[in-house]
Design a protein around this motif. Structure first.
Motif, mmCIF file in Angstrom:
data_model
loop_
_atom_site.group_PDB
_atom_site.id
_atom_site.type_symbol
_atom_site.label_atom_id
_atom_site.label_comp_id
_atom_site.label_asym_id
_atom_site.label_seq_id
_atom_site.Cartn_x
_atom_site.Cartn_y
_atom_site.Cartn_z
ATOM 1 N N ILE A 1 -3.786 2.825 -4.648
ATOM 2 C CA ILE A 1 -2.866 2.864 -3.775
ATOM 3 C C ILE A 1 -2.326 1.410 -3.503
ATOM 4 C CG2 ILE A 1 -3.909 4.691 -2.335
ATOM 5 C CD1 ILE A 1 -5.315 2.806 -0.354
ATOM 6 N N GLU B 1 1.155 -0.957 -0.057
ATOM 7 C CA GLU B 1 0.032 -0.117 0.095
ATOM 8 C C GLU B 1 0.865 1.165 0.286
ATOM 9 O OE1 GLU B 1 -3.376 2.340 2.612
ATOM 10 O OE2 GLU B 1 -2.832 0.289 3.306
ATOM 11 N N VAL B 2 0.738 2.066 -0.974
ATOM 12 C CA VAL B 2 1.500 3.267 -0.995
ATOM 13 C C VAL B 2 0.588 4.579 -0.879
ATOM 14 C CG1 VAL B 2 2.930 2.146 -2.654
ATOM 15 C CG2 VAL B 2 1.306 3.599 -3.511
ATOM 16 N N THR B 3 1.333 5.620 -0.624
ATOM 17 C CA THR B 3 0.873 6.970 -0.387
ATOM 18 C C THR B 3 0.197 7.443 -1.579
ATOM 19 O OG1 THR B 3 2.910 8.184 -0.959
ATOM 20 C CG2 THR B 3 2.325 7.712 1.638
ATOM 21 N N ARG B 4 -0.579 8.263 -1.407
ATOM 22 C CA ARG B 4 -1.433 8.919 -2.664
ATOM 23 C C ARG B 4 -0.898 10.017 -3.207
ATOM 24 N NH1 ARG B 4 -7.109 6.944 -2.699
ATOM 25 N NH2 ARG B 4 -7.654 5.905 -0.721
ATOM 26 N N ASP B 5 0.224 10.498 -2.994
ATOM 27 C CA ASP B 5 1.147 11.449 -3.468
ATOM 28 C C ASP B 5 1.845 11.042 -4.721
ATOM 29 O OD1 ASP B 5 3.178 10.303 -2.305
ATOM 30 O OD2 ASP B 5 3.274 12.017 -0.837
ATOM 31 N N ARG C 1 -3.736 -3.656 7.243
ATOM 32 C CA ARG C 1 -4.385 -2.244 6.914
ATOM 33 C C ARG C 1 -5.870 -2.357 7.433
ATOM 34 N NH1 ARG C 1 -0.961 1.018 7.430
ATOM 35 N NH2 ARG C 1 -1.973 2.632 6.415
ATOM 36 N N GLU D 1 4.522 8.144 -4.037
ATOM 37 C CA GLU D 1 4.038 6.645 -3.592
ATOM 38 C C GLU D 1 5.028 5.997 -2.858
ATOM 39 O OE1 GLU D 1 3.485 4.885 -7.565
ATOM 40 O OE2 GLU D 1 1.861 6.073 -7.860
ATOM 41 N N LEU E 1 3.446 2.439 2.758
ATOM 42 C CA LEU E 1 2.906 2.256 4.045
ATOM 43 C C LEU E 1 2.897 1.046 4.579
ATOM 44 C CD1 LEU E 1 -0.384 4.809 3.161
ATOM 45 C CD2 LEU E 1 2.051 5.250 4.223
#
Length: 64
Positions: A53, A7-11, A30, A14, A17
């Motif tokens: 994400i 899972e990665v950040t939305r900005d 998560r 990336e 997380l």
């Protein structure tokens, strides 16, 4: 080759997380339903979804 589910950040960066060996493990970490992860990854593979994400990354076990 070994799959890693992320899972990665939305900005635009990336940043990771969470990283797991299976989509089920990532879902537990998560606290989300595993079907949302599987659908997002399948959509990315088929080209039907542009942004998600969740990522499936293949790594060489010798380098991991």
């Amino acid at each position: 080759m070994k799959p890693l589910y992320m899972e990665v950040t939305r900005d635009k960066y990336e940043l990771p997380l969470a990283v797991a060996d299976s989509p089920y493990e990532l879902a537990r970490m998560r606290r989300v339903d595993v079907t949302s992860i599987l659908k997002a990854i399948r959509g990315l593979k088929m080209g039907t979804r542009r942004k998600s994400i969740y990522r499936l990354v293949w790594v060489d076990e010798r380098e991991a």
